[in-house]
Design a protein around this motif. Structure first.
Motif, PDB file in Angstrom:
ATOM      1  N   LYS A 165      29.657  31.563  28.263  1.00 44.82           N
ATOM      2  CA  LYS A 165      29.936  30.986  26.950  1.00 44.82           C
ATOM      3  C   LYS A 165      30.234  32.121  25.972  1.00 44.82           C
ATOM      4  O   LYS A 165      30.733  31.905  24.879  1.00 44.82           O
ATOM      5  N   GLU A 209      32.129  35.622  24.580  1.00 45.22           N
ATOM      6  CA  GLU A 209      33.537  36.045  24.638  1.00 45.22           C
ATOM      7  C   GLU A 209      33.717  37.029  25.808  1.00 45.22           C
ATOM      8  O   GLU A 209      32.755  37.705  26.208  1.00 45.22           O
ATOM      9  N   PRO A 210      34.949  37.102  26.378  1.00 49.82           N
ATOM     10  CA  PRO A 210      35.166  37.890  27.593  1.00 49.82           C
ATOM     11  C   PRO A 210      34.613  39.312  27.546  1.00 49.82           C
ATOM     12  O   PRO A 210      34.061  39.794  28.531  1.00 49.82           O
ATOM     13  N   SER A 211      34.706  39.969  26.398  1.00 52.29           N
ATOM     14  CA  SER A 211      34.262  41.368  26.337  1.00 52.29           C
ATOM     15  C   SER A 211      32.740  41.499  26.394  1.00 52.29           C
ATOM     16  O   SER A 211      32.210  42.614  26.452  1.00 52.29           O
ATOM     17  N   LYS A 212      32.031  40.367  26.353  1.00 55.66           N
ATOM     18  CA  LYS A 212      30.551  40.443  26.410  1.00 55.66           C
ATOM     19  C   LYS A 212      30.001  39.853  27.698  1.00 55.66           C
ATOM     20  O   LYS A 212      28.805  39.695  27.874  1.00 55.66           O
ATOM     21  N   ARG A 213      30.898  39.460  28.617  1.00 51.64           N
ATOM     22  CA  ARG A 213      30.459  38.842  29.869  1.00 51.64           C
ATOM     23  C   ARG A 213      30.078  39.904  30.916  1.00 51.64           C
ATOM     24  O   ARG A 213      30.432  41.073  30.765  1.00 51.64           O
TER      25      ARG A 213
END
Ligand code: IPM
Ligand code: MG
Length: 366
Positions: free
Chosen positions: A85, A87-91
């Motif tokens: 859930k 954003e991609p840069s925090k996955r």
């Protein structure tokens, strides 16, 4: 020798498979009189849960200070895990890409070997698999589409998204040199995979690779378009020795190559920079569907530990010892569920065992 190894067990099956690789490394240390000191650090989902980010500066600093890094896997189920859930840069995946970049691990080595004992697990026709194969995929790991600029934006009332594929001559040259160096120790053939009939980045790739090839007169260089390479991998995998390719093509082709060996659970990998330092991890993912069940195949991680001994510590004999022990366990008929034969006749000849037992059986044979 004494060595400090930072371990990133990570998510999913990661902790289970890393535990077995440590067991095997400890056994090797005992047998040969080495001392390996392990320190666990968090990355990926486990790091998000603890610190809110997939990769901390502390993890990077500890990895940099270590002699080598042994990793399990990162990530979870994209449909159900709360990590997706964000954003991609925090996955979780951002942690893996971040550490590759931070440690300058530009050369990713993914060997794909068909073990005689596992020929039955190979999905190819017998007339193809009976020839066997042993290839080394050299994937560029810190450039290309993975690290080019990207954005999603609105234009003329619709959403557009752009990713950029950039390579510099120096980035291509340094991975090509590694590929040719490795080919010299193997069957002296490099297949450079690109899409030079369409992409500028591939035309530069081809030009630089051909320049590097001039310094290796004993090595045969062959250029192959990526769509053809995908086909050749299932048609005639025995033709390949070293496959040299850019980041995204390498990601895709290495999964394909792993599956023709029978299981991705068998495939080791090494990610190297310009020094002896490396990060070693199985090529497969975190397999959240089987996490915690104790049934994952630890062999890819154990073989990655063998690559660590060979590439970072120059312990060729010890590495070979681990590889031989793995072969013996397979020859003795022990299989984790992913490499079980599919037919009843095949099943009758082998014994299905779990993750920990696989680690133990490999240690016993060391
Ligand atoms: C791999 C994985 C990663 C990659 C993902 C998890 C970002 O697929 O190591 O091959 O694409 O490099
Ligand atoms: Mg991949």
């Amino acid at each position: 020798m004494n060595a400090n190894i930072v371990c990133i067990p990570g998510d999913g099956i990661g902790p289970e498979i890393v535990a077995e690789a440590k067991k095997v490394l400890n056994k090797v240390a005992e047998k040969y009189g080495h001392e390996f000191v392990f320190e666990d650090v968090l990355m990926g989902g486990a790091s998000i849960d603890a610190y809110g980010v997939p990769l901390t500066d502390e993890t990077i600093a500890k990895a940099k200070a270590a002699d080598a890094v042994l990793m399990g896997s990162i990530g979870g189920d994209a449909k159900t895990s709360p990590w997706y859930k964000l954003e991609p840069s925090k996955r979780p995946e951002a942690g893996l890409l971040g550490i590759r970049k931070a440690l300058n691990l530009f050369a990713n080595l993914r060997p794909a070997v068909l073990y005689e004992e596992l020929a039955a697990a190979c999905p190819l026709k017998t007339e193809i698999s009976s020839k066997g194969f042993d290839m080394m995929i050299m994937r560029e790991l810190t450039g290309g589409l993975y690290f080019g600029e990207r954005k999603t934006y609105e234009e003329n009332g619709e959403t557009k998204a752009v990713d950029t594929l950039v390579y510099s001559e120096s980035e291509i040259r340094r991975i090509a040199i590694k590929a040719f160096d490795i080919a010299m120790k193997r069957r002296k053939k490099v297949t450079s995979v690109d899409k030079a009939n369409v992409l500028d980045s591939s035309r530069l790739w081809r030009k630089v690779t051909e320049e590097v090839a001039k310094d290796y007169p004993e090595v045969t260089l062959e250029n192959m378009l990526v769509d053809n390479a995908a086909m050749q991998l299932v048609k005639d995998p025995a033709q390949f020795d070293v496959i040299l390719t850019e980041n995204m093509f390498g990601d895709i082709l290495s999964d394909e190559a792993s599956m023709v060996t029978g299981s991705i659970g068998m495939l080791a990998s090494a990610s190297l920079n310009d020094t002896k330092f490396g990060l070693y991890e199985p090529s497969g993912g975190s397999a959240p569907d089987i996490a915690g069940k104790g049934i994952a195949n630890p062999i890819a991680t154990i073989l990655s530990a063998a690559m660590m001994l060979r590439f970072t510590f120059d312990l060729d004999k010890e590495a070979q010892d681990i590889e031989d022990a793995v072969k013996k366990v397979l020859a003795d008929g022990f299989r984790t569920i992913d490499i079980m034969p599919q037919d009843e006749e095949g099943k009758a000849k082998v014994t299905q065992i779990e993750t920990k037992e696989m680690g133990d059986k490999i240690c016993e044979r060391l």
